[in-house]
Design a protein around this motif. Sequence first.
Motif, PDB file in Angstrom:
ATOM      1  N   GLY A 141      34.279  45.364  39.207  1.00  0.00           N
ATOM      2  CA  GLY A 141      34.832  43.851  39.620  1.00  0.00           C
ATOM      3  C   GLY A 141      34.216  42.644  38.919  1.00  0.00           C
ATOM      4  N   GLN A 142      32.860  42.715  38.849  1.00  0.00           N
ATOM      5  CA  GLN A 142      32.308  41.653  38.235  1.00  0.00           C
ATOM      6  C   GLN A 142      32.722  41.459  36.582  1.00  0.00           C
ATOM      7  N   ARG A 143      32.758  42.862  35.979  1.00  0.00           N
ATOM      8  CA  ARG A 143      33.173  42.969  34.626  1.00  0.00           C
ATOM      9  C   ARG A 143      34.658  42.136  34.140  1.00  0.00           C
ATOM     10  N   LEU A 160      47.017  35.851  28.798  1.00  0.00           N
ATOM     11  CA  LEU A 160      47.418  37.291  28.971  1.00  0.00           C
ATOM     12  C   LEU A 160      46.706  38.115  29.556  1.00  0.00           C
ATOM     13  N   ILE A 161      46.740  38.675  30.914  1.00  0.00           N
ATOM     14  CA  ILE A 161      45.953  39.537  31.242  1.00  0.00           C
ATOM     15  C   ILE A 161      46.559  41.041  31.724  1.00  0.00           C
ATOM     16  N   ASP A 162      45.827  41.992  31.319  1.00  0.00           N
ATOM     17  CA  ASP A 162      46.234  43.184  31.177  1.00  0.00           C
ATOM     18  C   ASP A 162      45.560  43.956  32.469  1.00  0.00           C
ATOM     19  N   GLU A 163      46.452  44.422  33.321  1.00  0.00           N
ATOM     20  CA  GLU A 163      45.950  45.111  34.587  1.00  0.00           C
ATOM     21  C   GLU A 163      44.515  44.851  35.046  1.00  0.00           C
ATOM     22  N   PRO A 164      44.097  43.794  35.349  1.00  0.00           N
ATOM     23  CA  PRO A 164      42.747  43.534  35.713  1.00  0.00           C
ATOM     24  C   PRO A 164      42.440  44.418  37.126  1.00  0.00           C
ATOM     25  N   SER A 165      43.382  44.849  38.060  1.00  0.00           N
ATOM     26  CA  SER A 165      42.840  45.487  39.248  1.00  0.00           C
ATOM     27  C   SER A 165      42.654  47.087  38.876  1.00  0.00           C
ATOM     28  N   LYS A 166      42.703  47.653  37.716  1.00  0.00           N
ATOM     29  CA  LYS A 166      42.759  48.790  37.485  1.00  0.00           C
ATOM     30  C   LYS A 166      41.251  49.389  38.059  1.00  0.00           C
ATOM     31  N   GLY A 167      41.285  50.465  38.742  1.00  0.00           N
ATOM     32  CA  GLY A 167      39.855  50.970  39.225  1.00  0.00           C
ATOM     33  C   GLY A 167      38.878  50.082  39.961  1.00  0.00           C
ATOM     34  N   LEU A 168      39.485  49.207  40.431  1.00  0.00           N
ATOM     35  CA  LEU A 168      38.785  48.185  41.432  1.00  0.00           C
ATOM     36  C   LEU A 168      38.886  48.705  42.880  1.00  0.00           C
ATOM     37  N   SER A 169      37.829  48.467  43.693  1.00  0.00           N
ATOM     38  CA  SER A 169      38.038  48.920  44.839  1.00  0.00           C
ATOM     39  C   SER A 169      38.735  47.598  45.783  1.00  0.00           C
ATOM     40  N   PRO A 170      39.540  47.985  46.811  1.00  0.00           N
ATOM     41  CA  PRO A 170      40.343  47.006  47.637  1.00  0.00           C
ATOM     42  C   PRO A 170      39.647  45.798  47.970  1.00  0.00           C
ATOM     43  N   LEU A 171      38.388  45.891  48.275  1.00  0.00           N
ATOM     44  CA  LEU A 171      37.610  44.336  48.400  1.00  0.00           C
ATOM     45  C   LEU A 171      37.684  43.600  47.050  1.00  0.00           C
ATOM     46  N   PHE A 172      37.488  44.307  46.098  1.00  0.00           N
ATOM     47  CA  PHE A 172      37.577  43.452  44.814  1.00  0.00           C
ATOM     48  C   PHE A 172      38.828  42.967  44.266  1.00  0.00           C
ATOM     49  N   VAL A 173      40.094  43.818  44.655  1.00  0.00           N
ATOM     50  CA  VAL A 173      41.402  43.562  44.303  1.00  0.00           C
ATOM     51  C   VAL A 173      41.672  42.395  45.121  1.00  0.00           C
ATOM     52  N   GLU A 174      41.212  42.072  46.248  1.00  0.00           N
ATOM     53  CA  GLU A 174      41.208  40.927  47.290  1.00  0.00           C
ATOM     54  C   GLU A 174      40.700  39.739  46.684  1.00  0.00           C
ATOM     55  N   ARG A 175      39.445  40.036  46.021  1.00  0.00           N
ATOM     56  CA  ARG A 175      38.824  38.838  45.534  1.00  0.00           C
ATOM     57  C   ARG A 175      39.231  38.461  44.259  1.00  0.00           C
ATOM     58  N   LEU A 176      40.019  39.441  43.385  1.00  0.00           N
ATOM     59  CA  LEU A 176      40.665  39.054  42.021  1.00  0.00           C
ATOM     60  C   LEU A 176      41.826  38.045  42.275  1.00  0.00           C
ATOM     61  N   GLY A 177      42.485  38.596  43.258  1.00  0.00           N
ATOM     62  CA  GLY A 177      43.540  37.872  43.946  1.00  0.00           C
ATOM     63  C   GLY A 177      43.298  36.445  44.428  1.00  0.00           C
TER      64      GLY A 177
END
Lengths: 246, 288
Positions: A141-143, A160-177
């Motif tokens: 997630g930090q990467r 242009l961001i290519d699939e940033p949530s790939k392989g991340l935990s739900p918590l990090f997907v939330e933070r990414l959002g």
Amino acid sequence: MENLLEVDSLATDIGQFHILTGVSFTVPEQQITVLLGRNGAGKTTTLRTMMGYLPPRSGQVRLRGESLQSVPTWQIVRKGVGYVPEDANIFANLSVAENLSLSLPGRHHRNSSNLALTQVQEQFPDLREHWQKPAGVLSGGQRQMLAIACVLVGGPAVMLIDEPSKGLSPLFVERLGDVLLTLQGSTTILLVEQNFYLASRVGQQYVLMDDGKTVAAGPMHELLAALDLQQRYLGIRILSEEMNIP
Amino acid sequence: MSVVVTLIFNGLANGALYFLMSAGLTLIFGLLRVINFAHGVFYLWGAYAGVFLYNEFHNFLLAILGGVITGAALGLLTERGLMAKVYQDPTRQLLLTMGVLLVLTELLKIPFGRDPAGATIPSMLAKSWLLGHFVLVEYQVFTLGMGILVYVGLLLLLHRTRLGLVIRAGVANPDLVLARGVPIRRIFTAMFMLGAGLAGLAGALAGPYYGSVTPDMGMNMQLNAFIIVVLGGLGSLNGSVLGSLLIGVATAVVGYYAPSLAVLAAVLVMAMVLVVRPAGLFGEKEVA
């Protein structure tokens, strides 16, 4: 609302395979447009063609009306198109600070560069803690945060961001959002995303791809209402049908 | 004991020359993934340029500069004219760089002939001192000093400058460097020129060091440089330093007692290291 990017009838071959056969869409300014589609639909190839990594067989990509045909990748970036690839999007052997400074303009712009770095530290507190450490020690997630920050410090007109949530935990997907939502309204983003929850949370526009071409586009709320499109092109099953709920 | 000390010091000075040669080779490999068989010819032409300029103008600084510029210019021509077209094709790279080595070696024989040409140490560096039974030769001290200077300079370049940052990033992922808005092709050219310039410097220093220059010296030096780069770890600057000193000392000591076994000693040192560490002393993909 002006269109910052225009992709017109893009077709790209890789070897003997016709990967893209007709991709057309626009990316409006200061909005998040999500590029959706199943695996193998051609989303990553579309971004790589737009960035000049792959030469298109035909078609055009225009930034503010200016064609990017035959423009080398580094010049496309300098014209204002930032790119966060899907994999290997940071330099693991460099420190977090070095990763960021690589994206900054030269020393003639030292004041603006320092300001940009200060803003990154405020926006991404996780990165501040690891500032001088090799980026290779960061979590997945930090990467992703670092990869996005690296593009942001360059002050791009569009990311242009290519699939940033790939392989991340739900918590990090939330933070990414959360991070992407802070950019909503101030930055133009074209986001490739498989996670429909994240896509629908942050996206204002959508572009749907299937088998190397665009099949639908419009405001995100329209896609949310179009269950048939979701089912046909994204494989999202309708819960009521699965459970035989009348 | 004094013989051993003298041999070790000779070996270290030899090592400094080897380092100048192998540093360029390893940096070029680290960034461009090119195994450059033409590297020896940059050294050769640098040596002849240095000797020619010193004989004409009796200015050692000019001779050194001439060597560096000759190497760098040949590097520029080779990279822009030939290598740029075959970066994706390792087999062609190998054949092409071999071809450059052979053609430029033969071309040099047209004006300078096949026989060795004498190279004199400038008078300001021609002293030597007897310390007990240990002989300290000023030109060897100078060569060692140049090696240290270049090593420190390269470390500063890699870790204290933006170009160095780009080089270290480019070693890891050249495609991503492009996505940061950096024209990596220009960095490739700069790196090739730098490596070739260092080989030219090694050549210009080597003429007076060995007392003469010959058309075969490029090929001979190249063999040692390859041994060092493989031994130190492809792409590693620190590996080159350690490898150069090891090979320098090993060849000096063995060469004194059994001159015909000097090359064998270098190969044996490499083989022993590779048995223990197959990727070389400092592994792969490390720059400095």
